[in-house]
Scaffold this active site. Structure first.
Site, PDB file in Angstrom:
ATOM      1  CG  ASP A 185      -1.857  -1.126   1.313  1.00 15.69           C
ATOM      2  OD1 ASP A 185      -2.085  -1.760   0.275  1.00 15.69           O
ATOM      3  OD2 ASP A 185      -2.377  -1.375   2.421  1.00 15.69           O
ATOM      4  CE  LYS A 186       0.541   8.514  -1.714  1.00 15.43           C
ATOM      5  NZ  LYS A 186      -0.381   9.575  -2.191  1.00 15.43           N
TER       6      LYS A 186
END
Length: 248
Positions: A56-57
Site C-alpha cells: 500500500d502507498k
C-alpha cells in the site's frame, strides 16, 4: 527525490526499501500522484522492472521486482506458496499474545491499479497470523479511557489481499496507528502530537523466498530506520525485535 534504497540486486531480481507515501504504480488511490516506485527504480538502475507484489502507498519496507518478464512469470506461478512475508505493525490496544485472523475479504475496486478486479468480484479467502511482541500503557486519556494501550505485533499474512493486514486488525478492534482509512483519528493524532509520527505504522521488514532460478533460500530484510525506529526506542520496544531489523 532521494534515490531509492536498494536492499538486494542480482541478474534477475532487485528489491528496494519502499518509503511510506510512495505508490508502486498508478492507482485510483491518488490519480494526481506523479511519482511511482516502478518508474523511479527503472530510471535509477536503467532497466525495466516488473513488480512481483504490492505494498500500500502508506506502507514501507521490502518491495521486490523481477528484471525480466520470464523471471516475473516464474515468480508469479509459485508466489503465494513459496514466499514468507513478515511485517511489523503498531496497533491500538493489546490483542491476544498470538492468533490467526481468518476472515474473507472483498477486493477493493481500482480501475487503474488492477483492471482485472471487477466491482462485483466476490469475497476471497484471507488469513493473517500474528504475534504480539510488546505492549505499553501510556498515562494519557486519548480515547474514552484514562490511559492508552498500544502494541507492537509481528504479522505473517498467508494470503495477499489488498489492505489485508489493515482490514483484519480493524476487524479485531485493534486498528493500526496512522491508518487514515481503517484506523481511529484520535489515536493517529496522539502519535502525531506526542511522537511526531504521522504515517501508517506498518513496515514490511523481511521477505523469505526460494530464488526463482537457483532455488536457494533468499532472505531480504529492510531494517527499521528513522522516525519509526526512534518511536520504538521511545516506547522501550527495541529489544523486542532482532538486531538485524533495526538500523541506526
Amino acid at each position: 527525490m532521494t534515490p531509492l534504497s536498494i536492499l538486494y540486486q542480482d541478474e534477475w531480481l532487485v528489491a528496494i526499501d519502499k518509503p511510506s507515501g510512495l505508490l508502486v504504480h498508478r492507482s485510483e488511490i491518488d490519480r494526481h500522484e506523479t511519482q511511482f516506485a516502478i518508474q523511479l527504480l527503472r530510471d535509477q538502475i536503467g532497466r525495466r522492472v516488473y513488480p512481483l507484489h504490492r505494498l500500500d502507498k502508506p506502507t514501507s519496507g521490502v518491495l521486490l521486482f523481477a528484471l525480466d518478464s520470464d523471471t516475473a512469470k516464474t515468480c508469479g506461478e509459485s508466489w503465494e506458496s513459496g514466499v514468507d512475508k513478515t511485517y511489523l505493525a503498531i496497533v491500538r490496544g493489546a490483542p491476544a499474545e498470538e492468533g490467526t485472523i481468518d476472515k474473507p475479504l472483498k477486493e477493493p475496486w481500482d480501475r487503474l491499479g488492477d483492471r482485472n478486479v471487477s466491482k462485483d468480484k466476490p469475497e476471497q479467502p484471507a488469513v493473517t497470523d500474528y504475534r504480539r511482541l510488546a505492549t505499553c500503557e501510556l498515562p494519557y486519556a486519548v480515547d474514552r479511557y484514562p490511559t492508552a494501550r498500544y502494541s507492537l505485533v509481528r504479522v505473517h499474512p498467508q494470503t495477499g489481499r489488498r489492505h489485508q493486514i489493515r482490514r483484519h486488525f480493524k476487524s479485531l478492534s485493534h486498528p493500526l496507528i496512522g491508518d487514515t482509512s481503517y484506523g481511529k483519528s484520535v489515536h493517529n493524532r496522539f502519535f502525531a502530537e506526542q511522537f511526531g509520527v504521522q504515517r501508517l505504522l506498518l513496515h514490511a521488514v523481511e521477505m523469505r523466498l526460494p530464488h526463482p532460478h537457483s532455488g536457494e533460500p533468499l532472505t531480504i530484510c529492510a531494517p527499521l530506520t528513522g522516525e519509526v525506529l526512534q518511536l520504538l526506542e521511545s516506547l522501550d520496544w527495541l529489544n523486542s525485535i532482532p538486531l538485524e531489523w533495526r538500523k541506526f
